[in-house]
Motif scaffolding. Sequence first.
Motif, PDB file in Angstrom:
ATOM      1  N   ARG A 117       0.843  -1.188   0.000  1.00  0.00           N
ATOM      2  CA  ARG A 117       0.000   0.000   0.000  1.00  0.00           C
ATOM      3  C   ARG A 117       0.884   1.245   0.000  1.00  0.00           C
ATOM      4  O   ARG A 117       1.899   1.294   0.696  1.00  0.00           O
ATOM      5  CB  ARG A 117      -0.869   0.038   1.257  1.00  0.00           C
ATOM      6  CG  ARG A 117      -1.940  -0.983   1.238  1.00  0.00           C
ATOM      7  CD  ARG A 117      -2.802  -0.800   2.435  1.00  0.00           C
ATOM      8  NE  ARG A 117      -3.961  -1.644   2.341  1.00  0.00           N
ATOM      9  CZ  ARG A 117      -4.899  -1.695   3.229  1.00  0.00           C
ATOM     10  NH1 ARG A 117      -4.816  -0.980   4.324  1.00  0.00           N
ATOM     11  NH2 ARG A 117      -5.934  -2.493   3.058  1.00  0.00           N
ATOM     12  N   PRO A 118       0.495   2.255  -0.755  1.00  0.00           N
ATOM     13  CA  PRO A 118       1.233   3.502  -0.710  1.00  0.00           C
ATOM     14  C   PRO A 118       1.129   4.113   0.673  1.00  0.00           C
ATOM     15  O   PRO A 118       0.197   3.811   1.434  1.00  0.00           O
ATOM     16  CB  PRO A 118       0.539   4.385  -1.748  1.00  0.00           C
ATOM     17  CG  PRO A 118      -0.377   3.503  -2.509  1.00  0.00           C
ATOM     18  CD  PRO A 118      -0.587   2.259  -1.713  1.00  0.00           C
ATOM     19  N   PRO A 119       2.032   4.992   1.092  1.00  0.00           N
ATOM     20  CA  PRO A 119       2.064   5.528   2.447  1.00  0.00           C
ATOM     21  C   PRO A 119       0.822   6.337   2.824  1.00  0.00           C
ATOM     22  O   PRO A 119       0.538   6.484   3.991  1.00  0.00           O
ATOM     23  CB  PRO A 119       3.303   6.412   2.473  1.00  0.00           C
ATOM     24  CG  PRO A 119       3.847   6.442   1.113  1.00  0.00           C
ATOM     25  CD  PRO A 119       3.129   5.453   0.279  1.00  0.00           C
ATOM     26  N   HIS A 120       0.033   6.832   1.879  1.00  0.00           N
ATOM     27  CA  HIS A 120      -1.136   7.663   2.234  1.00  0.00           C
ATOM     28  C   HIS A 120      -2.339   6.837   2.647  1.00  0.00           C
ATOM     29  O   HIS A 120      -3.360   7.383   3.012  1.00  0.00           O
ATOM     30  CB  HIS A 120      -1.484   8.608   1.079  1.00  0.00           C
ATOM     31  CG  HIS A 120      -1.873   7.917  -0.188  1.00  0.00           C
ATOM     32  ND1 HIS A 120      -0.930   7.481  -1.088  1.00  0.00           N
ATOM     33  CD2 HIS A 120      -3.071   7.588  -0.710  1.00  0.00           C
ATOM     34  CE1 HIS A 120      -1.546   6.922  -2.118  1.00  0.00           C
ATOM     35  NE2 HIS A 120      -2.847   6.976  -1.907  1.00  0.00           N
ATOM     36  N   TYR A 121      -2.293   5.481   2.638  1.00  0.00           N
ATOM     37  CA  TYR A 121      -3.424   4.678   3.064  1.00  0.00           C
ATOM     38  C   TYR A 121      -3.422   4.477   4.550  1.00  0.00           C
ATOM     39  O   TYR A 121      -2.494   4.388   5.224  1.00  0.00           O
ATOM     40  CB  TYR A 121      -3.401   3.304   2.355  1.00  0.00           C
ATOM     41  CG  TYR A 121      -4.007   3.351   0.982  1.00  0.00           C
ATOM     42  CD1 TYR A 121      -5.378   3.217   0.800  1.00  0.00           C
ATOM     43  CD2 TYR A 121      -3.212   3.547  -0.149  1.00  0.00           C
ATOM     44  CE1 TYR A 121      -5.942   3.265  -0.465  1.00  0.00           C
ATOM     45  CE2 TYR A 121      -3.750   3.589  -1.410  1.00  0.00           C
ATOM     46  CZ  TYR A 121      -5.117   3.431  -1.554  1.00  0.00           C
ATOM     47  OH  TYR A 121      -5.678   3.487  -2.793  1.00  0.00           O
TER      48      TYR A 121
END
Length: 68
Positions: A64-68
């Motif tokens: 998952r990208p860090p903004h999730y």
Amino acid sequence: MPSDTDSLQERIAHLERAVDDLSETVARQDRDIALLTRRVALLLEREAARQDEGVGAVVMGDERPPHY
């Protein structure tokens, strides 16, 4: 009609020229390789610095990208 000595001297002259040309080519390639090696090392250092700073992160696979 050229003598065997003349023929051999001509062949030697051509071979010496070929060796000189090859020597120049090898010397040029050596300089090019040294330059490219320095450039690759610089790029690797820059990329390592970017990774240390956390800039330019790439999401791999199903992470998952860090903004999730």
